[in-house]
Design a protein around this motif. Sequence first.
Motif, PDB file in Angstrom:
ATOM      1  N   TYR A  51      -4.307  13.405  -2.576  1.00 26.36           N
ATOM      2  CA  TYR A  51      -4.228  12.978  -3.799  1.00 26.36           C
ATOM      3  C   TYR A  51      -4.847  14.087  -4.828  1.00 26.36           C
ATOM      4  CZ  TYR A  51      -4.376  10.191  -8.023  1.00 26.36           C
ATOM      5  OH  TYR A  51      -4.219   9.740  -9.476  1.00 26.36           O
TER       6      TYR A  51
ATOM      7  N   ILE B  72       1.228  10.250  -6.603  1.00 25.34           N
ATOM      8  CA  ILE B  72       1.861  11.118  -5.817  1.00 25.34           C
ATOM      9  C   ILE B  72       0.956  11.790  -4.535  1.00 25.34           C
ATOM     10  CG2 ILE B  72       3.463  13.124  -5.527  1.00 25.34           C
ATOM     11  CD1 ILE B  72       4.606  12.671  -8.239  1.00 25.34           C
TER      12      ILE B  72
ATOM     13  N   VAL C  66       5.727   8.765  -3.155  1.00 30.33           N
ATOM     14  CA  VAL C  66       5.604   8.350  -4.602  1.00 30.33           C
ATOM     15  C   VAL C  66       5.109   6.865  -4.665  1.00 30.33           C
ATOM     16  CG1 VAL C  66       6.691   8.204  -7.070  1.00 30.33           C
ATOM     17  CG2 VAL C  66       7.112  10.305  -5.174  1.00 30.33           C
ATOM     18  N   PHE C  67       4.053   6.428  -5.092  1.00 27.44           N
ATOM     19  CA  PHE C  67       3.554   5.303  -5.281  1.00 27.44           C
ATOM     20  C   PHE C  67       3.899   4.766  -6.854  1.00 27.44           C
ATOM     21  CE2 PHE C  67       1.638   6.867  -1.622  1.00 27.44           C
ATOM     22  CZ  PHE C  67       1.524   5.760  -0.815  1.00 27.44           C
ATOM     23  N   ASN C  68       5.019   4.124  -7.089  1.00 28.98           N
ATOM     24  CA  ASN C  68       5.164   3.730  -8.344  1.00 28.98           C
ATOM     25  C   ASN C  68       5.283   2.248  -8.591  1.00 28.98           C
ATOM     26  OD1 ASN C  68       7.351   2.991  -6.862  1.00 28.98           O
ATOM     27  ND2 ASN C  68       8.620   4.173  -7.867  1.00 28.98           N
ATOM     28  N   GLY C  69       4.170   1.649  -8.227  1.00 26.06           N
ATOM     29  CA  GLY C  69       4.074   0.180  -8.422  1.00 26.06           C
ATOM     30  C   GLY C  69       3.300  -0.002  -9.813  1.00 26.06           C
TER      31      GLY C  69
ATOM     32  N   TYR D  98       9.219   6.496  -1.339  1.00 23.78           N
ATOM     33  CA  TYR D  98       8.667   5.677  -2.332  1.00 23.78           C
ATOM     34  C   TYR D  98       8.159   4.419  -1.822  1.00 23.78           C
ATOM     35  CZ  TYR D  98      11.423   8.567  -5.181  1.00 23.78           C
ATOM     36  OH  TYR D  98      12.043   9.747  -5.679  1.00 23.78           O
ATOM     37  N   SER D  99       6.943   3.910  -2.468  1.00 22.70           N
ATOM     38  CA  SER D  99       6.358   2.785  -2.268  1.00 22.70           C
ATOM     39  C   SER D  99       6.032   1.959  -3.595  1.00 22.70           C
ATOM     40  CB  SER D  99       5.005   2.780  -1.267  1.00 22.70           C
ATOM     41  OG  SER D  99       4.620   1.728  -1.179  1.00 22.70           O
ATOM     42  N   GLN D 100       5.764   0.711  -3.418  1.00 21.58           N
ATOM     43  CA  GLN D 100       5.402  -0.252  -4.699  1.00 21.58           C
ATOM     44  C   GLN D 100       3.854  -0.551  -4.534  1.00 21.58           C
ATOM     45  OE1 GLN D 100       7.051  -1.497  -7.597  1.00 21.58           O
ATOM     46  NE2 GLN D 100       8.415   0.141  -6.767  1.00 21.58           N
TER      47      GLN D 100
ATOM     48  N   TYR E 251      -1.464   3.802  -4.175  1.00 17.71           N
ATOM     49  CA  TYR E 251      -1.740   4.818  -3.508  1.00 17.71           C
ATOM     50  C   TYR E 251      -2.930   4.836  -2.458  1.00 17.71           C
ATOM     51  CZ  TYR E 251      -5.505   6.761  -6.159  1.00 17.71           C
ATOM     52  OH  TYR E 251      -6.594   7.005  -7.048  1.00 17.71           O
TER      53      TYR E 251
ATOM     54  N   PRO F 116      -0.303   3.831  -9.417  1.00 14.59           N
ATOM     55  CA  PRO F 116       0.850   4.834  -9.361  1.00 14.59           C
ATOM     56  C   PRO F 116       0.080   6.205  -9.065  1.00 14.59           C
ATOM     57  CG  PRO F 116       0.535   4.301 -11.531  1.00 14.59           C
ATOM     58  CD  PRO F 116      -0.636   3.310 -10.860  1.00 14.59           C
TER      59      PRO F 116
END
Length: 157
Positions: free
Chosen positions: A100, A74, A65-68, A30-32, A35, A72
């Motif tokens: 992506y 995946i 998973v980039f959920n910032g 995971y990252s904030q 992407y 955002p």
Amino acid sequence: MLRRHLALAILLICIAPAADAQRRDVSVHYSQLPYWEVGVLDAELSTHCANGRFNQNELYAYSFVFNGPIGPGILGVAKAEWNLSDRAAAAKPDTSYYFYRDRTTECQVYRWGPDDQLKKRSTPLDPNPYRQQLEQSFQYRTVPGLGASGSTSGAQP
């Protein structure tokens, strides 16, 4: 005796997918960050990806998973030696490829290798180069002298 073997077989069939799902969750990171800051967008590889010539063998076998709050998404990961279907023969050794929207016509491939340098962008490549002009031309403009009700200030009907 037969019932026990049958019950054991059914139990193993039910447990196997759950164990596989748990194994796959280990390879999710995971990252904030947005992407698109994962690497350098490669237009040629993105075209090959959209044409089915440069893809992951197993979708999201290893993923980020980039959920910032901004960007955002995946991304699936592949390397030349692992999880990469390279019919275009475009892969380089010691380079990681991030997918992506893999296996779609809007596929984007980001690469990161020893020779790449990250250029930070505020947004990913926009397929519409005129978007900024359109947004500026259709911005809401206030008309001087009009109040919230739409009537001119100080004027009497």
